[in-house]
Design an enzyme around this catalytic site. Structure first.
Site, PDB file in Angstrom:
ATOM      1  N   ILE A 231       0.893  -1.166   0.000  1.00 16.95           N
ATOM      2  CA  ILE A 231       0.000   0.000   0.000  1.00 16.95           C
ATOM      3  C   ILE A 231       0.928   1.212   0.000  1.00 16.95           C
ATOM      4  O   ILE A 231       1.873   1.282   0.783  1.00 16.95           O
ATOM      5  CB  ILE A 231      -0.968  -0.013   1.210  1.00 16.95           C
ATOM      6  CG1 ILE A 231      -1.830   1.265   1.252  1.00 16.95           C
ATOM      7  CG2 ILE A 231      -0.261  -0.193   2.533  1.00 16.95           C
ATOM      8  CD1 ILE A 231      -2.953   1.201   2.320  1.00 16.95           C
ATOM      9  N   SER A 232       0.667   2.171  -0.882  1.00 15.88           N
ATOM     10  CA  SER A 232       1.588   3.297  -1.060  1.00 15.88           C
ATOM     11  C   SER A 232       1.658   4.182   0.187  1.00 15.88           C
ATOM     12  O   SER A 232       0.742   4.211   1.012  1.00 15.88           O
ATOM     13  CB  SER A 232       1.141   4.149  -2.246  1.00 15.88           C
ATOM     14  OG  SER A 232       1.060   3.371  -3.414  1.00 15.88           O
TER      15      SER A 232
END
Ligand code: SAH
Length: 216
Positions: free
Chosen positions: A61-62
């Protein structure tokens, strides 16, 4: 107020005051989307730290700052149709969904897509359509798109994606080598000409497929 809500408000204040995110609509969307619903249970205590986190299948997840910056670069409005490549957890997808009319998101790993679809349903984000395939070829069925966002690192902008960008459209993509990239913003003018601008240095997992890296 819940503990997560407080943590989220603190993160958004940090993005605004220390990290230079200015767009009010982006900050408001980040205040609304519960990032803890997009991370694995053993990482819940880190959900509101400004880091990328593993989500399984070797993907991440960024980082919240990078999500905020890419969303700022897109300059979204509520009429826009958006194509996103690399759904991952669906966190960035949810931010886009709050700021645009419709979001088509493509993910190559089926298990991640399934989890993201369930999250969209739980959060009531009915303007998101998630598909499973190699997104480097785009989604010609609903083209052209006002905005295109690629959330995996690519050696270059896949030509088929640029072809699906509308006049006055914008595309944001991390371009570089497999280890590190730079955010690049493409702006198409009303006559169809493309301009290219470079932004921050970033680190994304690779974009794998016909218009990206090979799978090895
Ligand atoms: N924005 C996402 C980032 C996920 S990481 C988030 O915050 O959760 C990038 C994702 O791109 C990974 O899930 C990876 O599987 C996916 N991906 C890589 N190459 C792809 C391709 N060619 N088509 C679609 N998805 C791709």
């Amino acid at each position: 107020m819940s503990d997560y809500r407080l943590q989220r408000d603190r993160l958004v204040r940090e993005l605004e005051r220390k990290k230079g995110i200015r767009d009010r609509r982006v900050l408001e969307a980040m205040r609304r989307v519960p990032r803890h619903r997009f991370v694995q249970e053993h990482l819940l205590t880190q959900a509101y730290s400004d880091f990328a986190l593993p989500i399984g299948a070797d993907q991440t997840i960024s980082q919240p700052f990078v999500v905020a910056r890419m969303t700022e670069y897109l300059e979204l409005d509520e009429e826009h149709s958006v194509l996103e490549i690399g759904t991952g957890s669906g966190y960035q997808t949810a931010i886009l969904a709050l700021l645009a009319r419709v979001v088509y998101s493509i993910e190559r790993v089926p298990s991640l897509a399934q989890e993201a679809i369930a999250r969209m349903r739980e959060l009531g984000l009915n303007n998101v359509k998630i598909h499973v395939f190699d997104g480097t070829v785009g989604l010609s069925q609903f083209a052209p798109y006002d905005r295109i966002l690629v959330t995996a690192g690519s050696p270059q902008a896949p030509p088929l994606l640029l072809d699906q960008l509308a006049p006055r459209g914008r595309m944001v993509i991390p371009e570089g080598d497999r280890q590190s990239q730079r955010l690049v913003v493409y702006v198409r003018d009303a006559e169809g000409r493309l301009e290219r601008r470079e932004g921050e240095a970033v680190t994304f997992v690779p974009l794998i497929g016909r218009g990206g890296w090979s799978d090895d």
